[in-house]
Design a protein around this motif. Sequence first.
Motif, PDB file in Angstrom:
ATOM      1  N   ARG A  22      44.746  34.499  27.286  1.00 21.59           N
ATOM      2  CA  ARG A  22      45.728  33.989  28.054  1.00 21.59           C
ATOM      3  C   ARG A  22      45.755  34.926  29.588  1.00 21.59           C
ATOM      4  O   ARG A  22      45.937  35.984  29.459  1.00 21.59           O
ATOM      5  N   PRO A  23      45.707  33.906  30.429  1.00 21.59           N
ATOM      6  CA  PRO A  23      45.572  34.763  32.127  1.00 21.59           C
ATOM      7  C   PRO A  23      46.893  35.504  32.193  1.00 21.59           C
ATOM      8  O   PRO A  23      47.873  35.344  31.613  1.00 21.59           O
ATOM      9  N   ILE A  24      46.647  36.669  32.757  1.00 12.95           N
ATOM     10  CA  ILE A  24      47.797  37.525  33.084  1.00 12.95           C
ATOM     11  C   ILE A  24      49.064  37.029  33.415  1.00 12.95           C
ATOM     12  O   ILE A  24      49.993  37.611  33.203  1.00 12.95           O
ATOM     13  N   ALA A  25      48.786  36.131  34.240  1.00  3.54           N
ATOM     14  CA  ALA A  25      50.082  35.371  34.797  1.00  3.54           C
ATOM     15  C   ALA A  25      50.885  34.995  33.737  1.00  3.54           C
ATOM     16  O   ALA A  25      52.246  34.426  34.091  1.00  3.54           O
ATOM     17  N   PHE A  26      50.450  34.547  32.602  1.00  4.93           N
ATOM     18  CA  PHE A  26      51.339  33.935  31.650  1.00  4.93           C
ATOM     19  C   PHE A  26      51.314  34.583  30.391  1.00  4.93           C
ATOM     20  O   PHE A  26      51.339  33.882  29.167  1.00  4.93           O
TER      21      PHE A  26
END
Lengths: 263, 263, 263, 263
Positions: B5-9
């Motif tokens: 899961r991308p770090i932004a999320f």
Amino acid sequence: MIAGRPIAFQGENGRTFDNRDTPKITTIAVNFLTNSEQLEALLPERFELTGTPIVTVFASYMTEIEWLAGRGYNILGVSFPVTFKGERDHVRGSFLTVLWENLADPIITGREELGYAKIYCELPEPTVLRGERHCIASWLGFKFLDMTVKNLRQQSPEEIAAFERSQTGDGVLHYKYIPKTGEWGSADVAYATLTPAASPNRVIKERWVGEGRVQFHKARWEDMPTQFTIVNTFYDLEIKEYRGASMMKTVGAKDLSDQRILR
Amino acid sequence: MIAGRPIAFQGENGRTFDNRDTPKITTIAVNFLTNSEQLEALLPERFELTGTPIVTVFASYMTEIEWLAGRGYNILGVSFPVTFKGERDHVRGSFLTVLWENLADPIITGREELGYAKIYCELPEPTVLRGERHCIASWLGFKFLDMTVKNLRQQSPEEIAAFERSQTGDGVLHYKYIPKTGEWGSADVAYATLTPAASPNRVIKERWVGEGRVQFHKARWEDMPTQFTIVNTFYDLEIKEYRGASMMKTVGAKDLSDQRILR
Amino acid sequence: MIAGRPIAFQGENGRTFDNRDTPKITTIAVNFLTNSEQLEALLPERFELTGTPIVTVFASYMTEIEWLAGRGYNILGVSFPVTFKGERDHVRGSFLTVLWENLADPIITGREELGYAKIYCELPEPTVLRGERHCIASWLGFKFLDMTVKNLRQQSPEEIAAFERSQTGDGVLHYKYIPKTGEWGSADVAYATLTPAASPNRVIKERWVGEGRVQFHKARWEDMPTQFTIVNTFYDLEIKEYRGASMMKTVGAKDLSDQRILR
Amino acid sequence: MIAGRPIAFQGENGRTFDNRDTPKITTIAVNFLTNSEQLEALLPERFELTGTPIVTVFASYMTEIEWLAGRGYNILGVSFPVTFKGERDHVRGSFLTVLWENLADPIITGREELGYAKIYCELPEPTVLRGERHCIASWLGFKFLDMTVKNLRQQSPEEIAAFERSQTGDGVLHYKYIPKTGEWGSADVAYATLTPAASPNRVIKERWVGEGRVQFHKARWEDMPTQFTIVNTFYDLEIKEYRGASMMKTVGAKDLSDQRILR
């Protein structure tokens, strides 16, 4: 080692690609103004929001990709302007929060070699009806995005040249994260990376500007168990005002061997 | 962080899964005797071929997977018996040289969290015709595998119990490799991992033994530019003699949180 | 001639299929009470609504189909009870208003040989999560149906036998229509057909009853240009009350050579 | 009635399409000389082979199709020159022995309204690698066609005009056949149809000529149970000599309402 190839099957190919007349890429992009607070919540350490909080949602449809032996694939990204202030590096550019792609092979190498936040979705070709272009994205049957552009006006060579001169950032910023196996919560890899802006082989063949709309659809855990938090973050982003849309056709690319770690 | 899961999320889900009555898995496997030399060429450092050089090609068709909100996906692996002799660990098991899967989401997390050598291919349901089951695998339209099993004889509960007792290895061995961005040729991550054999929730519901055949199809770079070396390695493997085939239906799994690094 | 095979490629196969232990079919069905008026609007000439206006939406997931060399495919139908009062025939059964299928080959032969109102959509395997089964249907990325069943209770052999005795209609009714080329508005073929109820090889292996829900999603012309009127007809159908749901596993079928014209 | 729409869902749309600037079509075609005898065996009654027995295999990749709300789909056909000598009509043109399409909706209407011998297959976009374009076609994972064109030379406007003047036939010939339900072996519909050559809206934008190769792959019944006889007929066709290949980009089409029965 060759990334994305299991260790048992290494061994050189000896192939090189010039990426000069290919790939061919059509990119549709829509920009909107949102809240600084909502974007700041998405930033990793040492990243800061820069300037006006404008989000760009873009979809690129690519063909004639040499390293795929002439096949194509499509991508969908969401980015906004940031500054990275590291110990060594101080760079300004677009933070690519997520990049959906419809083919697993470049997802694997893009994540592991380059640090792109790539994940998978279905990205069919956009439909084109009476001047309106309509992009959709779905995951196993759940459509999570509708994006449209219309009233496109083609730009002159001078306008395209002016557009190119206006692109002044250092490149695209990413955050590469690989967890440490068995030590859950700690990381093997955790660093920012940069795709430098220079792409000498890339040529803009045509560009249009017009109006666009973006609509993310709220997903339940049951709809997109691996991605619902991502889609809902965008669903929740306030769209204060649209700030233009574009379509662009380019040829040529680079091999991304200039990708580097930011410190 | 939540892998894949991308770090932004990031942000917790708070979901837990018991993996007790699900997933449901049907596995078809074919074994054959080959050359030690050909297998040894596939081994990473500190891995040794153990015992008779028997390769297992297996395909699993999975449904009712809880973490995918009840969806399924399919996998295809190739493994053979090895010993890992590390500084600390000395384990015996199957080396999973490659694991194809037909869904990108578990490929990403499997590679990055667990160190599985997962890559993508199309894996439709096997056909079943007059007692013969036929598995195929393809990549963007190029079929690289035909595997069939037939003359299947169902085993008694006693035979299944005997089969389970015969499974004495320490588990499944992998080699996790993540390149270091921008320092091409050096690694961020390079270590062996182990999936311990214990899987307390898994129950064999039915098992059959019979005859099987495996045929990999030679691929040109143009056919499978990202995977042709892998497929051709298996195409080149000598099949000296088939050593049995099986079909097995199981329910239950584990969450793989016991996956660990071998040192 | 062999239906669905272009005239240039006729010539006998000489294959026959016994359809005894195959195909294997899992059918999920949900029933609801609606308005007579809304159903009557869907009836061709000489068809009359019979009894209580209860609509059945069913999805069947089929594997091991002999005439497809052991492959499977899935179908989704909507039917309700009618009587056909022709000059010769007077039959009572279910009118199959539409049958979606996810494979074109049986759509072609089913339409042309048998008169089934088959059209295409995507029909992935249902998800199964904590006892709830969820069927979806979509067309080129637009999901037009969610159907769920839950709280399923398995029936005893006696209950299944009672269910079979309760199935007293003459079969399934269709309306075959083929336009006359170039004389737009007139027909080459326009007649009702019957699939007689008898299916001696079919055996119900297991059956469950429970609760279900059906939700069709309103489609714009842009979403489903060839099928939006169909989906919206069902979207508009009033659901006065649910009247039970079921899941059933069967083996065996018939070759449908008893399909006949109603006059 | 509206063809391909079940009788229960008729009712007018009131939509008309001008087909002027759309669809956009790229067609790749390869021609070869074969045996008269092999082609004559494919002809329906009243059809005769005309002139040199040259077979054309063509694949068209279509986008921006108005009646599909701006979507696209792809087709693959095999044709050769014939004369139809009916009681009333005497026409000369190409007999389209089969037309594969990768979308079921136009297959249904094309067969039933127009009499086209359409069937289904997968038709991904061609790959383009160093000037060579490669088309493939497959059915549920079995690739039955490789077609390539290369050394393409772009034609001048004068050459394109000359090409257009050289297209002198009456159109494309088909044979529409619909079996009579229940009276197996007899027909509801059995007649030839013509797509007249005129297509006033169609404009050739660009055209190239070059070299091409066609390879059909022999299929077993198990590989393509509904289509193996078709593919094997082409596999068996002797290729005495290639007679040129081309690539052409066109815009515009007609609605085919001039399709008519030949008598």
